[in-house]
Motif scaffolding. Structure first.
Motif, PDB file in Angstrom:
ATOM      1  N   ALA A  50       0.829  -1.212   0.000  1.00  0.00           N
ATOM      2  CA  ALA A  50       0.000   0.000   0.000  1.00  0.00           C
ATOM      3  C   ALA A  50       0.860   1.256   0.000  1.00  0.00           C
ATOM      4  O   ALA A  50       0.584   2.216  -0.735  1.00  0.00           O
ATOM      5  N   LEU A  51       1.920   1.265   0.819  1.00  0.00           N
ATOM      6  CA  LEU A  51       2.815   2.426   0.854  1.00  0.00           C
ATOM      7  C   LEU A  51       3.561   2.580  -0.465  1.00  0.00           C
ATOM      8  O   LEU A  51       3.789   3.695  -0.940  1.00  0.00           O
ATOM      9  N   GLY A  52       3.958   1.452  -1.056  1.00  0.00           N
ATOM     10  CA  GLY A  52       4.645   1.513  -2.344  1.00  0.00           C
ATOM     11  C   GLY A  52       3.758   2.101  -3.421  1.00  0.00           C
ATOM     12  O   GLY A  52       4.204   2.935  -4.234  1.00  0.00           O
ATOM     13  N   LEU A  53       2.502   1.708  -3.457  1.00  0.00           N
ATOM     14  CA  LEU A  53       1.565   2.286  -4.421  1.00  0.00           C
ATOM     15  C   LEU A  53       1.346   3.768  -4.150  1.00  0.00           C
ATOM     16  O   LEU A  53       1.252   4.579  -5.084  1.00  0.00           O
ATOM     17  N   ARG A  59      -4.160   5.014  -4.980  1.00  0.00           N
ATOM     18  CA  ARG A  59      -4.884   4.735  -3.745  1.00  0.00           C
ATOM     19  C   ARG A  59      -5.171   3.238  -3.625  1.00  0.00           C
ATOM     20  O   ARG A  59      -5.279   2.534  -4.629  1.00  0.00           O
ATOM     21  N   SER A  60      -5.324   2.798  -2.383  1.00  0.00           N
ATOM     22  CA  SER A  60      -5.635   1.388  -2.159  1.00  0.00           C
ATOM     23  C   SER A  60      -6.444   1.233  -0.893  1.00  0.00           C
ATOM     24  O   SER A  60      -6.474   2.123  -0.026  1.00  0.00           O
ATOM     25  N   VAL A  61      -7.125   0.083  -0.785  1.00  0.00           N
ATOM     26  CA  VAL A  61      -7.857  -0.310   0.410  1.00  0.00           C
ATOM     27  C   VAL A  61      -7.222  -1.598   0.929  1.00  0.00           C
ATOM     28  O   VAL A  61      -7.004  -2.541   0.166  1.00  0.00           O
ATOM     29  N   VAL A  62      -6.911  -1.625   2.225  1.00  0.00           N
ATOM     30  CA  VAL A  62      -6.334  -2.798   2.864  1.00  0.00           C
ATOM     31  C   VAL A  62      -7.395  -3.440   3.741  1.00  0.00           C
ATOM     32  O   VAL A  62      -7.952  -2.785   4.637  1.00  0.00           O
ATOM     33  N   GLU A  87      13.156   2.432   3.644  1.00  0.00           N
ATOM     34  CA  GLU A  87      13.507   3.856   3.520  1.00  0.00           C
ATOM     35  C   GLU A  87      12.624   4.521   2.472  1.00  0.00           C
ATOM     36  O   GLU A  87      12.122   5.629   2.675  1.00  0.00           O
ATOM     37  N   ARG A  88      12.429   3.860   1.335  1.00  0.00           N
ATOM     38  CA  ARG A  88      11.575   4.431   0.298  1.00  0.00           C
ATOM     39  C   ARG A  88      10.131   4.565   0.770  1.00  0.00           C
ATOM     40  O   ARG A  88       9.385   5.414   0.286  1.00  0.00           O
ATOM     41  N   LEU A  89       9.734   3.728   1.713  1.00  0.00           N
ATOM     42  CA  LEU A  89       8.362   3.754   2.215  1.00  0.00           C
ATOM     43  C   LEU A  89       8.168   4.778   3.329  1.00  0.00           C
ATOM     44  O   LEU A  89       7.045   4.997   3.777  1.00  0.00           O
ATOM     45  N   GLY A  90       9.273   5.377   3.807  1.00  0.00           N
ATOM     46  CA  GLY A  90       9.170   6.439   4.789  1.00  0.00           C
ATOM     47  C   GLY A  90       9.130   5.987   6.241  1.00  0.00           C
ATOM     48  O   GLY A  90       8.689   6.746   7.110  1.00  0.00           O
ATOM     49  N   ILE A 146       1.787   5.190   6.985  1.00  0.00           N
ATOM     50  CA  ILE A 146       0.515   5.351   6.275  1.00  0.00           C
ATOM     51  C   ILE A 146      -0.240   6.555   6.817  1.00  0.00           C
ATOM     52  O   ILE A 146      -0.824   7.348   6.054  1.00  0.00           O
ATOM     53  N   ALA A 147      -0.229   6.720   8.133  1.00  0.00           N
ATOM     54  CA  ALA A 147      -0.897   7.887   8.724  1.00  0.00           C
ATOM     55  C   ALA A 147      -0.283   9.179   8.208  1.00  0.00           C
ATOM     56  O   ALA A 147      -0.995  10.163   7.949  1.00  0.00           O
TER      57      ALA A 147
END
Length: 575
Positions: A50-53, A59-62, A87-90, A146-147
């Motif tokens: 989800a973070l990669g997208l 956008r995505s729903v988990v 790291e790329r995902l923050g 994600i937040a």
């Protein structure tokens, strides 16, 4: 794994937050909004996907069946390659702040230490070779990331807790999904579904798919304990220890004074008996007494049972449904390839799915995801199976060979190398979507390999900082301004994001200025000369490299890496 404990409120200082289920806007039991991507499973791989997208604006729903992050340590060893992905995902700062770095492992046969390994851990490296961090922290920090994404772009990732997928079917245009919650059932629709729902994947079973490969008879009990020990963070393994003959014991330190102990059940041992409080107490106390820490107070936190296996689906794409992590494959715990392979799945899949959704890339790019990650599975499995056959011998013949090796290892160091657990390493792809290497490079990462990180200065700046932006990076060494402008003009009409970054010696006109000494290190690592160019994919793998490329050759390499014809990419950009 089969968890034998009840619902936990906290582990050490970590407090579980419970999330309430909710219903989206519905009309006659059907969600009114159709989604680009629905991800089934809110574990580390699903959250990373989800973070990669989200990095690419998708956008995505988990959909997560539980109401909180996982219980127990589970996947607890995070490799350097996975830290690059995180790291790329923050989320990497949180991982590093909490995780325990380690680089050493020790193996004992009965009462003697017979082998010691050291993973490369230079002070100049951006990340350690490995950190230990419990999976509940991993999931928590990914949720924090994600937040942060949702704070700046509301609704980018919608995590739906306490929601269980009860039906999946494909349609002409996507996937129909049935979801159960405490508040009722509803149906939803998505253009794409990513199954990250673990080893017992409901989506996989619904499609009638099975993992194939090798399963092992050896079973391991996993016990997390809270213990205020000062022993260092390292991997320790005891083979046939005098205090628990006929078994193998592994021990890892984790944050918050949590220690993970894995031990092999012996023939005739009952898993249910091994998980009883009395048996856990007896085993742990016996083990701690033997290693000189039995005087310290301890308490059990979580227990589970594990059986090793190296199995995979024969394809990770089935129409509009994609599989990642343990839903796609199973790896033995030895060599810590499970979650680390899952992070690589998410990293490989996210940019490709985003490019298909947003940038006009052909859906064949997703077949490339499947091909590359199955190639990675087989490479990982080959090493993991060798480790597993040593750690958990599948037959009496293997058992005798291991015993002979261990009994000789104390006095014969060359034999001791067979005890090496072969920790996970970054995979080099050989997929046909890469540009063949034919430009005279004698060293450096070839197409398919992971770009090498190099320190640029003494102030914490690294070469990987150059290609952190989402998209392709044209990494140039000492590229002149005129040539950079020429490349930029040639790439301007492409539909996918591309950045050109030139690294050069202080005093020149480059994006990143480094000393002559640093430039020598970089060009040596890449086998590059002045004007050499590497094309780096969004997942950090090298797509192509040249000493003197034309703009057209770089354009063709990008379209090849996207499995898309140039005219299609340009048309998508114009539209």
């Amino acid at each position: 794994m089969s968890d034998t404990r009840g619902r936990l409120d906290r582990i050490g200082p970590f407090e579980y937050r419970r999330f309430a289920a909710s219903l989206p806007a519905l009309e006659n039991g059907v969600e009114t909004q159709r989604h680009d991507v629905v991800i089934v499973g809110g574990g580390p791989v699903g959250l990373a996907t989800a973070l990669g997208l989200a990095r690419f604006g998708v956008r995505s729903v988990v959909i997560e069946a539980d109401d909180s992050v996982c219980e127990g340590s589970r996947a607890a060893c995070i490799s350097r390659r996975s830290l690059q992905i995180v790291e790329r995902l923050g989320a990497v700062e949180d991982f590093l702040a909490k995780g325990l770095r380690w680089s050493r492992g020790r193996s004992f046969y009965r009462e003697h230490e017979v082998f010691r390994f050291e993973m490369p851990d230079e002070p100049s490296e951006k990340f350690p070779p490995m950190i230990n961090l419990q999976q509940y922290y991993i999931e928590h920090y990914l949720l924090e990331a994600i937040a942060g994404v949702n704070a700046s772009r509301p609704g980018t990732v919608d995590v739906r807790w306490d929601s269980r997928v009860s039906g999946v079917s494909t349609t002409d245009s996507g996937v129909a999904i049935e979801i159960e919650t405490p508040h009722g059932r509803y149906r939803s629709g998505a253009n794409w579904l990513v199954a990250c729902d673990g080893g017992q994947s409901f989506v996989r079973k619904t499609l009638g798919l099975e993992l194939a490969g090798t399963g092992y008879e050896g079973r391991y009990v996993i016990i997390d304990i809270e213990l205020a020990s000062e022993a260092p963070a390292e991997r320790r393994a005891w083979f046939d220890p005098p205090w628990w003959r006929g078994s193998t014991i592994l021990m890892h330190r984790q944050p918050d004074n949590i220690w993970r102990i894995d031990y092999q059940l012996r023939p005739g041992d009952c898993a249910e008996d091994a998980l009883t409080p009395a048996r856990v107490q007896a085993f742990v106390q016996t083990h701690l007494d033997a290693i000189g820490e039995g005087h310290l107070p301890w308490k059990p936190v979580w227990t589970s049972v594990y059986r090793a296996g190296a199995m995979t689906l024969d394809a990770y794409r089935h129409g509009r449904i994609l599989f990642a992590g343990n839903a796609a494959h199973a790896m033995p715990i030895f060599g810590v390839r499970g979650l680390n392979s899952g992070f690589d799945d998410a990293d490989n899949l996210a940019w490709k799915l985003a490019f298909v959704i947003s940038n006009g890339a052909d859906e064949g790019l997703l077949d490339g995801y499947s091909a590359e990650r199955i190639e990675a599975f087989h490479e990982n499995a080959a090493s993991a199976m060798r480790s597993t056959e040593f750690m958990s011998p599948p037959s009496r013949g293997f058992d005798l060979m291991r015993e002979a090796c261990l009994s000789l290892a104390y006095e014969h160091p060359a034999i001791a190398s067979m005890v090496n657990p072969r920790q996970t390493e970054a995979i080099t792809y050989t997929s046909s979507t890469l540009t063949p290497d034919g430009d005279g490079f004698e060293s450096g990462p070839a197409p398919g390999g992971v770009a090498i990180d190099v320190a640029l200065d003494a102030h914490g700046q690294f070469l990987s900082d150059v290609f952190q932006a989402p998209g392709f990076t044209v990494l140039a060494f000492g590229l002149s301004t005129d040539r950079k402008q020429s490349l930029a003009q040639a790439l301007a009409t492409l539909a996918v994001p591309v950045q050109i970054r030139s690294v050069g010696v202080t005093g020149g006109e480059h994006d990143f200025l480094v000393s002559a000494e640093a430039m020598a290190r970089i060009t040596r690592a890449y086998g590059a000369g002045e004007g050499s160019v590497y094309l780096i994919r969004p997942d950090g793998h090298v797509a192509a490299r040249w000493h003197r490329p034309s703009g057209q050759s770089v354009r063709v390499a990008i379209s090849r890496a996207c499995a898309t014809k140039l005219d299609v990419m340009e048309e998508a950009c114009l539209n």
